[in-house]
Design a protein around this motif. Sequence first.
Motif, short mmCIF file in Angstrom:
data_model
loop_
_atom_site.label_atom_id
_atom_site.label_comp_id
_atom_site.label_asym_id
_atom_site.label_seq_id
_atom_site.Cartn_x
_atom_site.Cartn_y
_atom_site.Cartn_z
N ILE A 1 -8.65 -0.05 4.03
CA ILE A 1 -7.12 -0.75 3.53
C ILE A 1 -7.19 -1.94 2.94
O ILE A 1 -6.14 -2.23 2.10
CB ILE A 1 -5.66 0.03 4.44
CG1 ILE A 1 -6.33 1.30 4.75
CG2 ILE A 1 -4.97 -0.18 4.03
CD1 ILE A 1 -5.60 2.45 5.57
N TYR B 1 -11.00 3.27 8.36
CA TYR B 1 -9.35 2.91 7.50
C TYR B 1 -9.37 1.47 7.06
O TYR B 1 -8.74 1.19 6.48
CB TYR B 1 -8.72 3.42 8.01
CG TYR B 1 -8.34 3.79 9.28
CD1 TYR B 1 -7.69 2.53 10.21
CD2 TYR B 1 -8.98 4.65 10.02
CE1 TYR B 1 -7.19 3.15 11.34
CE2 TYR B 1 -9.02 4.83 11.45
CZ TYR B 1 -8.51 3.45 12.46
OH TYR B 1 -7.66 3.98 13.59
N VAL C 1 0.57 4.38 1.35
CA VAL C 1 0.67 5.06 2.90
C VAL C 1 1.09 6.95 3.45
O VAL C 1 2.91 6.41 3.41
CB VAL C 1 0.66 3.96 4.05
CG1 VAL C 1 0.34 4.39 5.27
CG2 VAL C 1 -0.21 2.83 3.49
N ARG D 1 0.63 -1.20 -0.02
CA ARG D 1 0.11 -0.40 0.26
C ARG D 1 1.00 1.00 0.06
O ARG D 1 1.67 1.03 0.53
CB ARG D 1 -1.19 -0.11 0.84
CG ARG D 1 -1.87 -0.69 1.41
CD ARG D 1 -2.57 -1.22 0.14
NE ARG D 1 -3.82 -2.70 0.92
CZ ARG D 1 -4.19 -3.31 -0.11
NH1 ARG D 1 -2.64 -4.12 0.04
NH2 ARG D 1 -4.23 -4.54 0.38
N LEU E 1 6.67 4.99 6.32
CA LEU E 1 5.08 6.00 5.93
C LEU E 1 5.82 6.93 5.20
O LEU E 1 7.13 7.80 5.23
CB LEU E 1 4.59 6.08 6.77
CG LEU E 1 4.50 5.49 8.48
CD1 LEU E 1 3.53 5.99 9.30
CD2 LEU E 1 2.84 4.80 7.66
N VAL F 1 0.39 -2.59 8.33
CA VAL F 1 0.53 -3.15 6.19
C VAL F 1 1.53 -3.28 6.15
O VAL F 1 1.07 -4.39 5.12
CB VAL F 1 0.79 -1.11 6.26
CG1 VAL F 1 1.05 -1.17 4.42
CG2 VAL F 1 -0.25 -0.57 6.80
N HIS G 1 -5.50 2.90 -1.03
CA HIS G 1 -4.01 3.19 0.15
C HIS G 1 -4.63 4.42 0.88
O HIS G 1 -5.80 4.41 1.58
CB HIS G 1 -3.45 3.40 -0.68
CG HIS G 1 -2.80 3.12 -1.84
ND1 HIS G 1 -2.09 2.63 -1.94
CD2 HIS G 1 -3.97 2.24 -3.52
CE1 HIS G 1 -1.79 0.92 -3.86
NE2 HIS G 1 -2.57 1.98 -4.44
N ALA G 2 -3.26 5.03 1.57
CA ALA G 2 -4.60 6.03 2.64
C ALA G 2 -3.13 6.58 2.56
O ALA G 2 -2.40 7.24 2.60
CB ALA G 2 -4.49 4.97 4.00
N TYR H 1 -6.88 7.31 -2.34
CA TYR H 1 -6.51 7.00 -1.12
C TYR H 1 -7.51 7.50 0.02
O TYR H 1 -8.12 8.29 0.17
CB TYR H 1 -5.64 8.49 -1.34
CG TYR H 1 -3.70 7.85 -1.76
CD1 TYR H 1 -3.20 7.73 -1.39
CD2 TYR H 1 -4.27 8.30 -3.06
CE1 TYR H 1 -2.11 7.17 -2.04
CE2 TYR H 1 -2.48 8.44 -4.08
CZ TYR H 1 -2.06 7.68 -3.15
OH TYR H 1 -0.96 7.17 -3.77
#
Length: 394
Positions: A260, A256, A35, A33, A74, A286, A269-270, A249
Amino acid sequence: MTIRLPDADGTLRTYEPRAEPLALTPGGGLTSRTVFAAAHVVADPYADVTPDGPAAVDWDTTLAFRRHLWSHGLGVAEAMDTAQRGMGLDWAGAAELIRRSAAEARADGGRIACGVGTDQLTAPAPTLAEVRAAYEEQLALVEECGARAVLMASRALAATATTPDDYLDVYGHLLRQAAEPVILHWLGPVFDPALHGYWGASDLDAATNVLLEVVAAHPSKVDGVKISLLDAGREIALRRRLPDGVRCYTGDDFHYPELIAGDDQGFSHALLGVFDPLGPLAAQAVRALDTAGTADARDAGGTAGFRALLDPTVELSRHLFQAPTRFYKTGVVFLAWLAGHQDHFTMIGGLQSARSLPHLTRAYELADGLGLFPDPERAEDRTKDLLALYGVTQ
């Protein structure tokens, strides 16, 4: 050791803090993902400022927090609403934040995306040409800094546009000149009431169609679409309609984990404000998807490990983002103070006063229960310091 915490009805109850934090270690970049954590800014507590004056930022501590997020793999979403854009941080301050954070990202090897808006406009009724020019100015800065641009929803555009065609014109103009693909950001009125009727329609189905029309006209210029409506069903329906190669996103701080994790037709995605306080835990979750061993990382083992870590955080997130949602930043900064990422609980614009004592102490309790504080004793002591300011004795 125990601590007495106030409930909303004014009564005090005893809470026993957690003795040991959750074991969370830094790690490399995430793979399954993309993120981003939307990061807060740290105020300079010693600056002689007024609530409506320019922000005074503690740059060293602000940048140190970004390095903390990058150390866990991240990305950082910079100069977004979590950084108090439009709620204490003006365009001059945001521009300096973008310059400094983008330079830090280059030095640290961190992923960064930066908010592009129109908040330098001060006239009550700008023209569409002025809105386009404001967007262009900010887009140029972000591109010059080498960061990915996030085209944020604009209060000025919401106040000026009269039809969906106005949105199509403004966004089409920006996308045609963008040097690299951008992220489009739909921030709902629950986060900012001034954005009601964005995309030229109060009806969300009609608004979604306008957004998708923008994407369909320029798919090579859209990296992804960030959806912050707190409506999981609507987000899932929208992501299934996005062209191949355009990411969804999630900006849904209520749902969430499920978004996700995804389903058999895709995942989100985030780009989340709640991943500011949850950063290390979110990254570890993740990684359970990253190591699942399948291309889409949705096998039962990976998803189960991901949900086991992230599902328990939803109660804290819903608490931080409860109405009025736009004041969630206060809880985010409070938790950063308790976690030791800054030495004070002061915010630009005096926004530390935007949440009640019971709200803040409940945030402490939920975060402590999750093991988010690297030093639980320090978090307890700082919470007691805050309680003492309000006259609560232990």
